[in-house]
Write an enzyme that holds these catalytic residues in place. Sequence first.
Site, short mmCIF file in Angstrom:
data_model
loop_
_atom_site.label_atom_id
_atom_site.label_comp_id
_atom_site.label_asym_id
_atom_site.label_seq_id
_atom_site.Cartn_x
_atom_site.Cartn_y
_atom_site.Cartn_z
CG ASN A 1 -7.55 -4.79 0.39
OD1 ASN A 1 -6.83 -3.82 0.61
ND2 ASN A 1 -7.18 -6.03 0.66
CG HIS B 1 -1.93 -1.12 1.21
ND1 HIS B 1 -3.11 -1.12 0.49
CD2 HIS B 1 -1.89 -2.33 1.84
CE1 HIS B 1 -3.76 -2.26 0.68
NE2 HIS B 1 -3.03 -3.01 1.49
#
Length: 492
Positions: free
Chosen positions: A138, A65
């Site tokens: 997510n 990320h």
Amino acid sequence: MDLSKFRPSSAYDSPFLTTNAGGPVYNNVSSLTVGPRGPVLLEDYHLIEKLATFDRERIPERVVHARGASAKGFFEVTHDISHLTCADFLRAPGVQTPVICRFSTVVHERGSPESLRDIRGFAVKFYTREGNFDLVGNNVPVFFNRDAKSFPDTIRALKPNPKSHIQEYWKILDFFSFLPESLHTFAWFFDDVCLPTDYRHMEGYGVHAYQLINKAGKAHYVKFHWKPTCGVKCMSEEEAIRVGGTNHSHATKDLYDSIAAGNYPEWKLFIQIMDTEDVDKFDFDPLDVTKTWPEDILPLMPVGRLVLNRNIDNFFAENEQLAFNPGHIVPGLYYSEDKLLQTRIFAYADTQRHRIGPNYMQLPVNAPKCAHHNNHRDGAMNFMHRDEEVDYLPSRFDPCRHAEQYPIPSRVLTGRREMCVIEKENNFKQAGERYRSWEPDRQDRYVSKWVEHLSDPRVTYEIRSIWISYLSQADKSCGQKVASRLTLKPTM
């Protein structure tokens, strides 16, 4: 510098340039030298400080990320679920909680194009009156592997080749051929949803099962779903190439510009609820992160809305130093026994201490907005001014006491100490159901992605055969289509 708030303030700004120590700087352009063409002198303190600071501007990027963008806003309860949870921020319709949200790609590096095929991160930090709650999810509801022992290998397989630093799918398909449970996530990864048009037009999921606990101590398993009010939009492969070639930060720009223009992104929060006594009533393990819960049996229940109406003030301070942790929960919420979630509770805090420092929770973007107190002290880059003499508990000189106990799940769990695979793997059913739910053109795009990557010359016949077997067990026609285009015969 406003010393009461430890942040820059125009009221405390000097009208002229200074060093970090406050000394005046009368020349920020020319170095101190011996004559106009002589060597530079080490005694040019401002030069040395300026270079040394510049050399240390960057912190380690997130191991996953790394590429992301943040925005601020609020969460508002719209439907009463107080019968399910005693969480204060969910206590009644109309209650608002400040939040910061970060969207990201998972695998690719900081600065990489936001148009690349990847799962997107969707993380929300709720600054509640009972502490921070981090819902770290997510844009797909499942993950590649169900046990964190495989997580480091999962990420290494997805990331670039350590020799060439090129992302290569032969690595990905080799590794995941040992994890048949990953096929369900590939049914999302190779689908259109992993090429979202931007962050505003994608869904979000908590991914894991958590628990809600009410005042009476009754617990339910819960899954969280974010639905964008502006709908879901995805790009084609061709569009993604064009967009990425034009602006590698297109999604960050879209988010920032939309908020600046008053076109505030909004998502509705829904939950699925499962009685803790019902976990054995399904043909899969509901706490398996590679599975979704059937919405026809466990329908979505509306809870509230997320509105992002403020851009961040500083990208480094409120995006790069922003730290999430699934371990941050509040009374009325608890973890499930999901193996991957259990280990994320440790891993996220550990990586933040490495990436930002042991006192990362003192940074304004990470610190709770409510009153808080403990004896975690000192350490590198501690900037909290404390003048108390008692640095231990309990003490008769410190009135601080234990908080009132709040309900947590009380189930008794028994079993042997063992390393084992869950009983109900059922690795292929949901992947097949998802494939069959698509229109033919969407199915064809999915098949084409498999054919493209299985055609990599470094993908062996054995690896191709394994994936054809997996795809055929999920859906026979899907496996046949991929096999025929690879001139292979499906084994199932």
